[in-house]
Each structure stands twice: as structure tokens, then as C-alpha cells.
Design a protein around this motif. Sequence first.
Motif, PDB file in Angstrom:
ATOM      1  N   ARG A 149       7.547   9.125  -1.209  1.00  0.00           N
ATOM      2  CA  ARG A 149       6.389   9.353  -1.008  1.00  0.00           C
ATOM      3  C   ARG A 149       5.716   7.565  -0.968  1.00  0.00           C
ATOM      4  O   ARG A 149       5.093   7.325  -0.230  1.00  0.00           O
ATOM      5  CB  ARG A 149       5.539   9.845  -1.988  1.00  0.00           C
ATOM      6  CG  ARG A 149       5.434  11.633  -1.775  1.00  0.00           C
ATOM      7  CD  ARG A 149       5.062  12.161  -3.101  1.00  0.00           C
ATOM      8  NE  ARG A 149       5.053  13.577  -2.865  1.00  0.00           N
ATOM      9  CZ  ARG A 149       4.936  14.443  -3.640  1.00  0.00           C
ATOM     10  NH1 ARG A 149       4.471  13.922  -5.091  1.00  0.00           N
ATOM     11  NH2 ARG A 149       5.017  15.554  -3.689  1.00  0.00           N
ATOM     12  N   ASP A 150       6.275   6.870  -2.108  1.00  0.00           N
ATOM     13  CA  ASP A 150       5.802   5.537  -1.892  1.00  0.00           C
ATOM     14  C   ASP A 150       6.403   4.677  -0.585  1.00  0.00           C
ATOM     15  O   ASP A 150       5.657   4.027  -0.010  1.00  0.00           O
ATOM     16  CB  ASP A 150       6.468   4.648  -3.207  1.00  0.00           C
ATOM     17  CG  ASP A 150       5.932   5.239  -4.368  1.00  0.00           C
ATOM     18  OD1 ASP A 150       4.796   5.770  -4.491  1.00  0.00           O
ATOM     19  OD2 ASP A 150       6.550   4.901  -5.649  1.00  0.00           O
TER      20      ASP A 150
ATOM     21  N   ARG B 265       4.153   5.994   2.489  1.00  0.00           N
ATOM     22  CA  ARG B 265       2.741   5.666   2.174  1.00  0.00           C
ATOM     23  C   ARG B 265       2.467   4.241   2.637  1.00  0.00           C
ATOM     24  O   ARG B 265       1.070   4.001   2.794  1.00  0.00           O
ATOM     25  CB  ARG B 265       2.108   5.880   0.960  1.00  0.00           C
ATOM     26  CG  ARG B 265       1.944   7.435   0.553  1.00  0.00           C
ATOM     27  CD  ARG B 265       1.449   7.687  -0.872  1.00  0.00           C
ATOM     28  NE  ARG B 265       0.220   6.695  -1.081  1.00  0.00           N
ATOM     29  CZ  ARG B 265      -0.347   6.540  -2.114  1.00  0.00           C
ATOM     30  NH1 ARG B 265       0.362   6.783  -3.297  1.00  0.00           N
ATOM     31  NH2 ARG B 265      -1.335   5.872  -2.399  1.00  0.00           N
TER      32      ARG B 265
ATOM     33  N   LEU C 248      -2.605   9.434  -5.532  1.00  0.00           N
ATOM     34  CA  LEU C 248      -2.880   8.668  -4.554  1.00  0.00           C
ATOM     35  C   LEU C 248      -3.074   6.986  -5.170  1.00  0.00           C
ATOM     36  O   LEU C 248      -3.300   6.153  -4.515  1.00  0.00           O
ATOM     37  CB  LEU C 248      -4.099   8.935  -3.633  1.00  0.00           C
ATOM     38  CG  LEU C 248      -3.890  10.184  -2.844  1.00  0.00           C
ATOM     39  CD1 LEU C 248      -5.207  10.472  -2.030  1.00  0.00           C
ATOM     40  CD2 LEU C 248      -2.748  10.081  -1.778  1.00  0.00           C
TER      41      LEU C 248
ATOM     42  N   THR D 205      -2.297   3.643  -6.729  1.00  0.00           N
ATOM     43  CA  THR D 205      -1.134   2.441  -6.657  1.00  0.00           C
ATOM     44  C   THR D 205      -1.239   1.349  -7.714  1.00  0.00           C
ATOM     45  O   THR D 205      -2.374   1.074  -8.197  1.00  0.00           O
ATOM     46  CB  THR D 205      -1.314   1.856  -5.067  1.00  0.00           C
ATOM     47  OG1 THR D 205      -0.234   0.875  -4.974  1.00  0.00           O
ATOM     48  CG2 THR D 205      -2.736   1.123  -5.108  1.00  0.00           C
TER      49      THR D 205
ATOM     50  N   GLN E 200      -0.372   0.046   1.019  1.00  0.00           N
ATOM     51  CA  GLN E 200      -0.125   1.357   1.073  1.00  0.00           C
ATOM     52  C   GLN E 200      -1.616   1.830   1.466  1.00  0.00           C
ATOM     53  O   GLN E 200      -2.583   1.373   1.456  1.00  0.00           O
ATOM     54  CB  GLN E 200       0.121   2.174  -0.354  1.00  0.00           C
ATOM     55  CG  GLN E 200       1.301   1.857  -0.760  1.00  0.00           C
ATOM     56  CD  GLN E 200       1.896   2.757  -1.891  1.00  0.00           C
ATOM     57  OE1 GLN E 200       0.846   3.135  -2.607  1.00  0.00           O
ATOM     58  NE2 GLN E 200       3.063   2.894  -2.103  1.00  0.00           N
ATOM     59  N   TYR E 201      -1.518   3.086   2.402  1.00  0.00           N
ATOM     60  CA  TYR E 201      -2.470   3.565   2.743  1.00  0.00           C
ATOM     61  C   TYR E 201      -3.595   4.194   1.742  1.00  0.00           C
ATOM     62  O   TYR E 201      -2.936   4.627   0.652  1.00  0.00           O
ATOM     63  CB  TYR E 201      -2.272   4.532   3.859  1.00  0.00           C
ATOM     64  CG  TYR E 201      -1.683   4.414   5.178  1.00  0.00           C
ATOM     65  CD1 TYR E 201      -2.413   3.644   5.923  1.00  0.00           C
ATOM     66  CD2 TYR E 201      -0.390   4.569   5.319  1.00  0.00           C
ATOM     67  CE1 TYR E 201      -1.938   3.187   7.324  1.00  0.00           C
ATOM     68  CE2 TYR E 201       0.201   4.078   6.672  1.00  0.00           C
ATOM     69  CZ  TYR E 201      -0.655   3.350   7.566  1.00  0.00           C
ATOM     70  OH  TYR E 201       0.031   3.120   8.606  1.00  0.00           O
ATOM     71  N   SER E 202      -4.767   3.930   1.911  1.00  0.00           N
ATOM     72  CA  SER E 202      -5.686   4.579   0.779  1.00  0.00           C
ATOM     73  C   SER E 202      -7.097   4.567   1.541  1.00  0.00           C
ATOM     74  O   SER E 202      -7.431   4.209   2.427  1.00  0.00           O
ATOM     75  CB  SER E 202      -5.840   3.521  -0.288  1.00  0.00           C
ATOM     76  OG  SER E 202      -6.290   2.455  -0.077  1.00  0.00           O
TER      77      SER E 202
END
Length: 804
Positions: free
Chosen positions: A223-224, A227, A264, A266, A277-279
Motif C-alpha cells: 500500500r505504501d 500510494r 491513510l 503518513t 503520498q496521495y492524501s
Amino acid sequence: MLLIRGRVRVVDLLDVVSNLLHGEKELESYLRANPPSEENVGKAKESLASAEKHLRYVSTRCPKEKETLKREAVLLLVKLLFAQARYTDALNEFESISVDALTIHSITNRMLKILAEGLAVKAMCMEKLIDQGVRERTPQAEDMIIKYYEQAGDILLVYLQNRDVVDLNSASPTYSGNVAIGSGSHNTTSDDSIGSILEMAVQKSPLIYIEKGEVSKGVGRFRDLLRAVGSTTSKNLYRLTLARQLAEVLLRGVCSATYPPIALKTDRKRGSLKARQYSGRGMFVPSNEEEEALLLLLIAEAMANREAVLERRPEHKQSRQHSYDNATAVYDLLAIALVRRSNCAILAEALERAMKFSYEEPHVWYQFALSLIETGKFDRANVVLKECHRLMPSNNTILLLQADLCYEKLHLVDDGIALCEKAVDNSDTTIGKSKAYLLLATGYSYKLAECRVKSERELLEKKAYDAYNKSYSLDSYSVESAYRLALHLAQQRRLTEAFRCTRQALRLQPGHMNSLALLSLLFSAEKNYERALEVIKIALAEYPDTFSLLLIKSRLENSLGLFNQSLITCSNMLRLWKKEYQNTLEIEKNRGTGLLERFTDSGSKAFLLVSNTADTGSVRESVAASKVEKALSEVASSYQSSVWPRLGPQYSWSVQAQIWLHLAEIYLEASKTKEAHDCVDEAMTICPLSHLASYMKGRVLEVEQKYSEAKSCFEAALCINPYHVKSMAYLGKTLHSMGHSKLAEKMLRDAVNVNPTAHQAWKELGVVLEALKEFDTASDCLITAINLERSTPVIPFSNLFRMS
């Protein structure tokens, strides 16, 4: 003097830079053509000698104030030594420099890639030495390997993100004094490849976690990586691989109890070598493993479709095959995920998109054909299967699948028979030939059911028997072959032989449901209803939720005079239907009269009366009548149907209709016309175009001596199904009752021509001929009816053929 010393230093520095660039160029050119592998070790030792010389010169002669140059040379040397399988030397070289204190602000983007490769190589060297037994495999060593792989992956993502920023902010490369040795402008933006070492390294750490059994950590690492903000200047095929691998882990190794929720948050700190990362708010977060796997596969499918190589020229063959392999791996997993959720429509759409890069690729064509069958697009599936057979002419499975499709869905019986004959000729194994003969015999049986000419029927009966017999003789351990042969013999009323084959099928597989049902019908054909009921109870103990077995049980109970017990079985079927198809009831809750809810309500009076019947075994017939008042809902196709309903949107309602029409016949045989009328009216309300509902309504009206209305109902049934023998027989009986004996004779002769084993039609024909003073012919008809009735089961054998 100072001027001379300065010039010497400049010359030395230029010499160092020149050696560094020459060494790097030779190393990268070699590795691009020859990725590191055991097969290439000897070649690497010969070809990289010059590059090693250049890099060692830099590592030893580099001025102290140019530590960056030395670090780059050592990291490149580490990669060179790894290609030469000198793993201990590579680790020693890596230990000679310090990289722990580096931050994103202290090194250039070029250095990020070199550092990522160095860390990945260090981890691979440690793995190689452990595999060779040079070093001991300890938990600490495995943790260090994972750490270096993770660091390499993180730095690679930072490198790709920074390269995007450089390319977006600079329309053209900018050169400065240090560009040759350190600036990000040194990158070649036209080269999207990150190299085999880094592609492998970025995928390695989550796989090691999973191999160790730490699935949650492996999923978290996947996942890391996914993302991380993506790179737009490179193809990033590793993202496709990561998405596919994570989806595979979720589908195969994670259940709802072990699924780790998505977090979600980080832990990225400013300046650290961690990727952005996307957030943000409003992001979709999957709630379970199936949602996440499906989301990943749909994203991977879009990427694979976009990156597919369509160029057909020979020089693109390798890249085209690589993109095809990536795509098919995704589509296979997508098939698993969507079939689990019974959502083949999306799968068919996805596979249709894959057709653009699947020229002459049978695997995707075959998957596409299967998805089309599941979505009900049978004509198109037939065309796709023809193409599959062209691509795989030796694969008989495709021929047999296409033949079955022609039989069951397209009503192209002749085409199906031709395909089976071709499969028989193509088969080179006895089991394959046995299956082909079995399906060929099935085709003959379908034609036999539709044939009306006596000579043709006899020929088809012989062909079907020969094919069934060949199938069984080629594979005497096939349960299906033994069962099908027994069923064919039963339909021809060769009961002794049918008993023998059925018992053989049950010896091969004692719990074979269709064989147990056939054995029960064979006992009922011999009027041994007690034994037949025992067999069907055995079958129900193994398959308690099977409607066809429950229908046979209810019919047998009624034949034994257990009227109330038969009604209880019907009640159980209705409760089972409601349990199985509750969702259908919610979607179409206005369908029917709604009496089903009251009938199956455990608190209703009707339910309590039925329960009392089950407990005591005796109750007044009025109790059963009260059951029917609480019942009913649905359209039709009962056990008498010539075509057993298949799975689909209408299937659940067809099942319920079988119960109600069966219940109507039970009441009619018990002379309870009012209750039977209620059942039929309910079925007619739900499906007014059911020929079985029209037939049963005509039966009720005929018992009530409303001959004109009964005649209309039978005629309506025959308009829908012109070959419904029972409607023909009772229409003939009704016409005779109305005084139209000649018309009745014509209709009854047509009935016995359609089905020569219909004893009811023979009986009514004998009665009509007797009224017409044709006593000899009438006597023959009545004798035929008696002989046929002696071997007639509680439901026709042909219904098992449609059900199995």
C-alpha cells in the motif's frame, strides 16, 4: 606556483570525472544488454574489466573535497561487482562509504537513483551469500535485507517524483558547472526504464514479508508503494505489477478476519528520503479485502490496457509479449474476483477491451467466450468459440462447450451434433472420446424429443443408445455415462437394464443425486412407492435443499395416500424458496398476490396447523385447505415442463411456480377443486402466458364440467406449446365430453404420435374409439394404456433429462 598547483588540481579533477563517466557509460551499456544473472557472470568479468579500472581509479584518486564523486564511483563499483558475482567484495566496497546521513536536500536526483541501486544491490548480495551458505540466515539478517530493499524502493520513488518536477519546470535541460557530476539535468528523460535491479527491488520487500508469514506487513508495504504520487514521465510498469501482486495476496491469502484496515496517515518527515503520498479528504477507502482487490485490479486493467503494445512488426515482438503477459495476469485475477461476486458483465466488458491486443491469443478469447456465456450473450459466445477452435484446433473442450451451448441455449441441435462428431474424430484419448460420445448421444436425445415421424424416432433411438453405450464402454468409471445410459433406457421403458446401469452409477458414486432420483423413479414405475420414498429420503439427507427431490417426495407421498404429508412437503418447499430467494422477493415484492408471506409466516394459523400435522400425522383435510388460503405466488414450469428452467432472473419465480402447480394437482386428485382453482389462479396472475398454468386451469374446469371454458384453456396452452402432450390428451377428452368425438380422435392420435409412451392419451383414445364403435382398435389402445401405465413413474423420466 599557486597558479600551477591550481591548474594541476583542475587537471586531476577532470581526469577523475572523465574516468567516472567512462566507467559509468561502459557499465550501464553492458547491463542494459546483459542484465545481471548467473549465466552472464563469465561475460561480465571479461566485458567489465575496463569499467572496473575506471571506477577504481576514481575511488582511490578522488580529492577529499569531492566526496560525492567517490561515493558515486563506489556505488557504481558495487553494482559492477554484483554483476560479476563477487558478492563479498561488493559488500566490502559498500561499507567503505557512509550513506546514513544523506537527506533529500544533500544529494542530487542523479545520486538518488545510484544510491537506490546501491542499496538494492547490497540487499541482493546479502541474500546470495546466505543462499550460498557463506553467511548464516538469522532474523537480524533478514530484517536488514528488508530494510535495504525498503530504503531502495523509497529512494526510487523520490527519484521518479523529483524527475517529474525537473521535467515539468524545465522546457529544456540546463547545464551548469557541476551538471556533469551532480545535477538532476544529467537524467535522460527520454529513457523511461528504471532498470531491472530497481524494478525487482521495489517489489521485493513486501514479498519477503509474505514469505515470512507477516502478511499484514507485506500488505502495508504494498500500500505504501502504491500510494506514492505517481510519475507521469515514465511508464511505471512496476505499479502495474505491484497492484496485481497485492490483489493476488488479498484474494488468496487474506480473509475478512485477517484483513488489515487501510490507514491513510503518513510518517513522512520533511527532508527525509520518503516519497510523497496521495492524501486529502473525499478519498475512497475500501472496507474489505474484496473491494480493495477489485479496485486494484480495475486500476491495473486500465494501466495494462493503456500500455499495451499494438505494433505487430517483428522487432516489437518481445515488448508486445511482455505487455500481453502483464495484462493476462491481471485479467485472470479479475476473472476470479468478479466471478466470486457473480458480476460477469463487468468481466465481459474488460475482456472485450483486451481484444485489441489479443490477436491470435487463444487464452483471452476463451475467457471472453466464457464471460459471454455467463452474461447470456449466447450468439456472440458461439462466434467467439468458433474463433477459439480455429486458434486451438486440437482442444476438444472447446468443441464440446460449443456443442453444449448449441443444445441448451441456441436450439441448434444439428450444429451441436456436428461439433460432437468432429470431437469424436479429433479425440486421441479414451476419456476424451467417451465425453464426446456422451454429448453426441445427448444431441440425439434432444432431436428425439422433437421428432414426430416414427421411422426417424426409431433411428434416433438407436443412434442415441449406441452413442451412450460407446461412451460407457470407453469409460466404465464415468458416473455421468452410466447415469445417462440408465436414463435413456428408462425413457424407452427398458426398466431392468435401467436398474442395472443406475446401480452401477451409484456404486461408482453413492451420493450421485441424479442417479438417486432416477432410482426412485424406477421404483415408482414398478409401483413400489415405499421403496421409492426411502430412496428419495436418502437423497434428501445428502441434498436437503433441492427442489426437484422435494417435488418427487411430495408426489410419492401423495401416491401412497399421505395427502397431509405431501402438503407439508410443499409447505417446506415454499419456506425454502423464501429463504433462498429473499432478495428476489424484495426486488419484485409486488409480483403475485402476496399470499406467500402469510403462508410462510411462522406465527400464522396456517403454519401452526401444518406444524401440528407434522407432529401428529393426522389432521382433517380442512387444515390442508386452510394452507392454500395462505399461499401462492408465481409463474410456471413445473416438473411436467418439457424444458427445465435454467439459472437466471426468471429462475427463482419458475421454481415457486412449480410448487404451486404441483400443489394444485395434488388438490385436484383429492377432489378439492376450490383449493386447486386458487392455486391455478395465483399462477395465472403471476404469469398468464404459462402453458402449464393454462393446462392446469383447464384440468380444474374440466373436473367442474365447464367444458367450453376448459377447451379454451387447453387450446391456449397448445398455442404456447403445440407439443404439450397432456394438454392434447385432456383437450381430446374434453372434446369427447362435448360430443365432438371425431375431433377428439384426431387430437388424441396427434398426442400419441408426439409421445408414444403417454398412457393417458392412449386411454382417452381407446374411450373415444369405443364410442365410435371401433372396438378392436379401442381394445388395442386400452391394452397399450394399461401396459404403459404399469411402467409409468410419478413424474416423467424425460424431466430428469432436462434437470441433469
